[in-house]
Design a protein around this motif. Structure first.
Motif, short mmCIF file in Angstrom:
data_model
loop_
_atom_site.label_atom_id
_atom_site.label_comp_id
_atom_site.label_asym_id
_atom_site.label_seq_id
_atom_site.Cartn_x
_atom_site.Cartn_y
_atom_site.Cartn_z
N GLY A 146 -1.96 9.41 5.99
CA GLY A 146 -2.57 8.37 6.83
C GLY A 146 -1.73 7.11 6.91
O GLY A 146 -1.53 6.55 7.99
N LEU A 147 -1.22 6.65 5.76
CA LEU A 147 -0.40 5.44 5.76
C LEU A 147 0.94 5.66 6.47
O LEU A 147 1.45 4.76 7.14
CB LEU A 147 -0.16 4.95 4.34
N TRP A 205 -5.73 11.85 -4.62
CA TRP A 205 -5.98 10.99 -3.47
C TRP A 205 -4.71 10.63 -2.72
O TRP A 205 -4.74 10.24 -1.55
CB TRP A 205 -6.67 9.70 -3.92
N ALA A 206 -3.56 10.75 -3.36
CA ALA A 206 -2.32 10.20 -2.81
C ALA A 206 -1.80 10.98 -1.60
O ALA A 206 -1.24 10.37 -0.68
CB ALA A 206 -1.25 10.13 -3.89
N ARG A 207 -1.95 12.29 -1.58
CA ARG A 207 -1.39 13.08 -0.48
C ARG A 207 -2.05 12.73 0.86
O ARG A 207 -1.36 12.40 1.82
CB ARG A 207 -1.53 14.57 -0.76
N ALA A 208 -3.36 12.77 0.93
CA ALA A 208 -4.05 12.45 2.19
C ALA A 208 -3.86 10.99 2.57
O ALA A 208 -3.63 10.66 3.74
CB ALA A 208 -5.53 12.79 2.08
N THR A 209 -3.92 10.11 1.59
CA THR A 209 -3.71 8.69 1.86
C THR A 209 -2.28 8.46 2.33
O THR A 209 -2.03 7.64 3.22
CB THR A 209 -4.00 7.86 0.60
N GLY A 210 -1.33 9.18 1.75
CA GLY A 210 0.07 9.06 2.15
C GLY A 210 0.30 9.48 3.59
O GLY A 210 1.05 8.84 4.33
N VAL A 237 0.93 4.15 -2.96
CA VAL A 237 0.63 5.55 -2.66
C VAL A 237 1.83 6.44 -3.00
O VAL A 237 1.67 7.55 -3.50
CB VAL A 237 0.18 5.71 -1.20
N LEU A 240 0.83 -1.21 0.00
CA LEU A 240 0.00 0.00 0.00
C LEU A 240 0.86 1.26 0.00
O LEU A 240 0.58 2.21 -0.75
CB LEU A 240 -0.94 0.00 1.20
N VAL A 241 1.91 1.28 0.81
CA VAL A 241 2.79 2.45 0.89
C VAL A 241 3.48 2.69 -0.46
O VAL A 241 3.58 3.83 -0.92
CB VAL A 241 3.80 2.29 2.04
#
Length: 148
Positions: free
Chosen positions: A103-104, A96-101, A86, A82-83
């Motif tokens: 969080g991950l 989507w990648a910045r916020a997901t990044g 992202v 996942l990391v």
């Protein structure tokens, strides 16, 4: 001096954005994306090593976060994939990648803290990488960088 008269030569302009700060943010975001890809791949390799043989990592006594090495192996493999995905999304400039990044990376920091008894030095390095990634992605919020 009137407002229509240009400023004297050598006077810095105040109406331009700070390009030096922008280049640091862009560079930090790109570096965060690359770090996420590398960290993800290394996490997958850690997970494979944990699954391959139980004698790769030292046995830990009664530790509060007592997962088996098989559980830790799968946690590292899933999180690593996942990391890395992202991180690639960050380099592509995906929304989507910045916020997901962020969080991950936060989840990765917590899990690496729990992983401290198995590989203390590497866990601390991974925590530092996660903190940098969070900082880099939060400091450039709202800016589009596309590398790939």
């Amino acid at each position: 001096m009137s407002s229509t008269t240009p400023p004297p030569a050598g006077t810095p302009r105040t109406d331009r954005p700070d390009h030096r700060r922008d280049s640091w943010i862009t560079g930090g975001t790109v570096f965060a994306g690359v770090l996420m890809i590398v960290s993800g791949v290394l996490s997958v390799l850690n997970g494979i090593a944990a699954l391959a043989k139980d004698d790769v990592y030292a046995r830990v006594g009664d530790y509060v976060f007592g997962f088996s090495l098989t559980s830790w192996g799968w946690i590292h493999i899933v999180l690593g994939v996942l990391v890395a995905i992202v991180g690639y999304g960050i380099l592509k400039g995906a929304d989507w990648a910045r916020a997901t990044g962020v969080g991950l990376a936060a989840l990765s920091v917590v899990l690496n803290f729990m992983w401290l008894p198995y590989l203390p030095l590497w866990a601390l390095i991974s925590i530092a990488i996660g903190v940098f990634v969070i900082w880099a992605l939060c400091s450039g919020a709202g800016r589009e960088e596309r590398v790939l």
